[in-house]
Write an enzyme that holds these catalytic residues in place. Structure first.
Site, PDB file in Angstrom:
ATOM      1  N   ARG A  54       2.182  -0.536 -14.284  1.00 16.50           N
ATOM      2  CA  ARG A  54       1.451  -1.113 -15.768  1.00 16.50           C
ATOM      3  C   ARG A  54       0.072  -0.255 -15.186  1.00 16.50           C
ATOM      4  O   ARG A  54      -0.187   0.887 -15.712  1.00 16.50           O
ATOM      5  CB  ARG A  54       1.358  -2.234 -15.660  1.00 16.50           C
ATOM      6  N   THR A  55      -0.440  -0.631 -14.381  1.00 12.04           N
ATOM      7  CA  THR A  55      -2.321   0.041 -13.697  1.00 12.04           C
ATOM      8  C   THR A  55      -2.286   1.537 -13.648  1.00 12.04           C
ATOM      9  O   THR A  55      -2.738   2.198 -14.243  1.00 12.04           O
ATOM     10  CB  THR A  55      -2.865  -0.763 -12.888  1.00 12.04           C
ATOM     11  N   LYS A  82       1.637   6.664   8.798  1.00 11.46           N
ATOM     12  CA  LYS A  82       1.481   7.101  10.044  1.00 11.46           C
ATOM     13  C   LYS A  82       0.237   6.464  10.860  1.00 11.46           C
ATOM     14  O   LYS A  82      -0.005   6.833  12.162  1.00 11.46           O
ATOM     15  CB  LYS A  82       1.645   8.522   9.810  1.00 11.46           C
ATOM     16  N   ARG A 104      -6.601   0.583  -5.938  1.00 11.40           N
ATOM     17  CA  ARG A 104      -5.515  -0.237  -6.218  1.00 11.40           C
ATOM     18  C   ARG A 104      -5.710  -0.602  -4.390  1.00 11.40           C
ATOM     19  O   ARG A 104      -4.843   0.705  -4.082  1.00 11.40           O
ATOM     20  CB  ARG A 104      -4.791  -0.007  -6.369  1.00 11.40           C
ATOM     21  N   HIS A 134     -10.762  -6.991 -10.589  1.00 12.13           N
ATOM     22  CA  HIS A 134      -9.822  -6.151 -11.335  1.00 12.13           C
ATOM     23  C   HIS A 134     -10.467  -6.250 -12.503  1.00 12.13           C
ATOM     24  O   HIS A 134     -10.246  -6.105 -13.862  1.00 12.13           O
ATOM     25  CB  HIS A 134      -8.333  -6.136 -11.641  1.00 12.13           C
TER      26      HIS A 134
END
Length: 334
Positions: A54-55, A82, A104, A134
């Site tokens: 969603r975000t 890596k 995020r 958030h």
């Protein structure tokens, strides 16, 4: 506003301004042609180190609706796998000319580090960091509440209005929830009263210092007739199977803290139900409650696009400090 890292960064006036701008953005999305030229020539990078649907899609849609160029970066399949550090990733994005980075990250504080370490000159938007913050989720929740509960239950213009006088119950896994932390701060900033409802094992240490009332009994909390109930997802992926003990069983949790048809009927007629998603149907919320006309959960997703359009606009063009262009392209069409 240079960055958006936390709900606590917003003053009451700033928060209302974001909501008002989101309302303007939402009004443009009812048109046949939804795209605006506002951020043409800008580059927005979605830098996601955690899984998201969603975000990430919401931010991508918001940026594209404002005509920005969008680069989606996922840690999986990138040089992060890596061993590349956040610093080197940020420097790479800076070299590519990123005007804004939406990040995020699983580590609390990573967006703050990115914003203040000098690795990027662009605006930084926190799309969720660990169990910390958030802020855009809290803004879209506040926007949804204002649309339904302010201005004669949403029938009159709410421009310039906050959430004073509203009572919101936030129910469930508060301990692991960045959504709960952000919402408590923003709702209080906007004048609402907040009650946190959860078993003691799913409340963080020091929760009694938060600007909210704490209850261990959902039925008692609903008896106070809140204007809105926000159900939180039980974040089982953050719970150690070795440690155990957050609650005895899913069935017991549902009986004590799940929103079902019986509890839904106990709410005032005007009350609405929110959930940040994704939902665990049958655990924190029943299908009856999730699909009820009172539930505004799908609308939250739609409102998220308008709110994130507003945030990107205000960071990159809204006050004129982050652009040398002063043409009408940087204005939000009425």
């Amino acid at each position: 506003m240079r960055h958006l890292l936390s709900a606590a960064d917003l003053s009451p006036a700033q928060a209302v301004h974001v909501l008002d701008t989101a309302a303007q953005m939402a009004a443009t999305q009812g048109r046949e042609i939804k795209k605006l030229p506002t951020l043409r020539g800008r580059t927005v990078v979605n830098l996601f180190f955690e899984d998201s649907t969603r975000t990430r899609i919401s931010f991508e849609t918001a940026a594209k609706r404002l005509s920005a160029d969008v680069i989606n970066f996922s840690a999986k399949g990138s040089s992060v796998s890596k061993g590349e550090s956040l610093k080197d990733t940020a420097l790479t994005l800076q070299a590519m000319g990123a005007d804004a980075v939406v990040i995020r990250h699983q580590a609390s504080g990573a967006p703050h580090t990115l914003a203040h370490a000098g690795w990027t000159s662009g605006a930084v938007v926190n799309a969720g960091d660990g169990m910390h913050q958030h802020p855009t989720q809290a803004l879209l929740d506040a926007y949804t509440l204002r649309r339904h509960l302010v201005g004669d239950r949403g029938t009159t213009d709410t421009t310039g209005r906050d959430l004073a006088g509203l009572h919101v119950a936030i129910v469930g896994d508060v301990l692991h929830s960045r959504v709960a932390r952000s919402n408590v701060q923003l709702l209080r900033t906007l004048g609402a009263r907040v009650t946190l409802v959860a078993p003691p094992t799913l409340l963080p240490v020091g929760v009694h210092t938060w600007p909210a009332t704490v209850s261990y009994d959902l039925d008692d909390a609903l008896a106070t007739r809140p204007d809105a109930v926000m159900m939180l997802r039980v974040q089982r992926e953050r719970m150690s199977s070795a440690g155990g003990g957050f609650f005895p069983s899913p069935l017991e949790y549902t009986r004590g803290y799940g929103l079902d048809a019986r509890r839904l009927a106990a709410l005032p007629d005007h009350a609405v139900v929110l959930h940040p998603g994704p939902m665990n149907r049958g655990l924190e919320i029943s299908a009856d409650a999730a699909d009820s006309p009172r539930a505004v959960i799908v609308e939250q997703v739609a409102n998220g696009v308008a709110v994130r359009m507003a945030v990107l606009y205000l960071l990159l063009a809204g006050d004129g400090t982050r652009t040398t262009r002063t043409t009408d392209e940087t204005k939000v069409p009425a």
